[in-house]
Design a protein around this motif. Structure first.
Motif, mmCIF file in Angstrom:
data_model
loop_
_atom_site.group_PDB
_atom_site.id
_atom_site.type_symbol
_atom_site.label_atom_id
_atom_site.label_comp_id
_atom_site.label_asym_id
_atom_site.label_seq_id
_atom_site.Cartn_x
_atom_site.Cartn_y
_atom_site.Cartn_z
ATOM 1 N N UNK A 96 0.802 -1.208 0.000
ATOM 2 C CA UNK A 96 0.000 0.000 0.000
ATOM 3 C C UNK A 96 0.837 1.261 0.000
ATOM 4 N N UNK A 97 0.188 2.429 -0.146
ATOM 5 C CA UNK A 97 0.926 3.701 -0.209
ATOM 6 C C UNK A 97 1.818 3.945 0.996
ATOM 7 N N UNK A 98 1.334 3.590 2.184
ATOM 8 C CA UNK A 98 2.119 3.854 3.388
ATOM 9 C C UNK A 98 3.414 3.053 3.412
ATOM 10 N N UNK A 99 3.365 1.821 2.897
ATOM 11 C CA UNK A 99 4.541 0.953 2.958
ATOM 12 C C UNK A 99 5.586 1.295 1.905
ATOM 13 N N UNK A 100 5.167 1.882 0.776
ATOM 14 C CA UNK A 100 6.169 2.230 -0.241
ATOM 15 C C UNK A 100 6.693 3.649 -0.067
ATOM 16 N N UNK A 101 6.075 4.430 0.824
ATOM 17 C CA UNK A 101 6.484 5.834 0.996
ATOM 18 C C UNK A 101 7.980 5.993 1.255
ATOM 19 N N UNK A 102 8.588 5.258 2.197
ATOM 20 C CA UNK A 102 10.029 5.465 2.421
ATOM 21 C C UNK A 102 10.884 5.109 1.208
#
Length: 290
Positions: A211-217
């Motif tokens: 999801x977006x949160x996990x790929x952010x970094x």
């Protein structure tokens, strides 16, 4: 589309990509185990509706559904002799759906040929598979190329080199990463972004993965590594298996949109969705962009 056209397009603050394809085809009745590309051509109304809905939702770039339509992967369905007809037919459908309102990207993914470390012969074998499909897609009239869901940087390099040998069209390249922040073959976001930038990609980034949160970094790492437009096309969270063997994705439209807002804020320039996302997710993303 020329490379200069692509640069001008990406001068805009945000470019909207499309959403998932495979999960939507399954939801529309595509059986598991069939050749997806052949099924699309046998059921054209399904992909036409999906892609028209993406364009209506705001997508400025949609993928022709040629993801696995290369010689090696089609061979598994005994359809490698139909490679030209399959790619041409799917591009025609995407162009019909786009109706001049969105660009159509020829979709290329893993070749199915194993590239061994420091083995020029296996690299060239994979490159020839990519080269053949890229040539067909260029002749079919795609506006640009999307090399996507790449789990090996060597494969991404081979595909990028192959496309550049047969076409002057812009090329976007996205990798897929595991929860540990590396591809299945051990490539890091920083290394992938640096190598693909050096080898002539026009945009780089991440698709699928999580999801977006996990790929952010990982997107933030790529943004620190390259000056190219960075692509973020994540899933609607993590998959959840049902008791009947079905798979759904955990993030609602609202949760996905909130996560994408952080990616846009970080600097991702080309944004969309992958597995589990539908036109409703892209519509919500378009509202964030506005």
């Amino acid at each position: 589309m020329t490379k200069e056209d692509f640069r001008q397009l990406t001068n805009a603050p945000i470019i909207l990509y499309d959403g998932g394809t495979g999960t939507n085809l399954i939801a529309a009745g595509m059986p598991r185990g069939v050749c997806p590309e052949a099924w699309i051509l046998e059921n054209p109304d399904v992909i036409l509706k999906l892609q028209k809905d993406y364009v209506e939702a705001g997508s400025q770039i949609i993928l022709a559904s040629t993801f696995g339509a290369n010689r090696e992967r089609l061979k598994g369905y005994r359809k490698d002799g139909e490679i030209a007809q399959i790619n041409q037919g799917i591009v025609d459908l995407a162009k019909q759906a786009a109706a001049g309102k969105a660009y159509v990207a020829g979709d290329i993914s893993m070749s199915g040929v194993m590239i061994y470390p420091d083995d020029d012969e296996s690299f060239e074998e994979a490159a020839e598979v990519y080269r053949e499909q890229a040539r067909i897609l260029a002749d079919a009239g795609v506006d640009l190329f999307a090399i996507e869901t790449m789990i090996s940087l060597e494969d991404a390099r081979a595909a990028l080199q192959a496309v550049r040998e047969v076409s002057d069209l812009p090329v976007m390249v996205t990798m897929s990463f595991e929860p540990n922040g590396k591809t299945l073959y051990g490539d890091t976001p920083e290394h992938a972004a640096a190598v693909l930038t050096e080898e002539g990609a026009d945009a780089v980034g991440i698709n699928c993965s999580a999801g977006p949160d996990m790929i952010l970094p990982h997107i933030e790492t790529m943004l620190r590594t390259t000056q190219l437009p960075v692509i973020a096309k994540p899933n609607a969270g993590l998959p959840v298996a049902g008791s009947d063997g079905s798979v759904t994705y955990e993030m609602t439209v609202e949760e996905f949109a909130a996560g994408m807002k952080a990616l846009v804020g970080a600097g991702a320039r080309i944004v969309g969705g992958c597995c589990g996302t539908t036109p409703a997710y892209i519509r919500a993303l378009a509202e964030i962009v506005r």
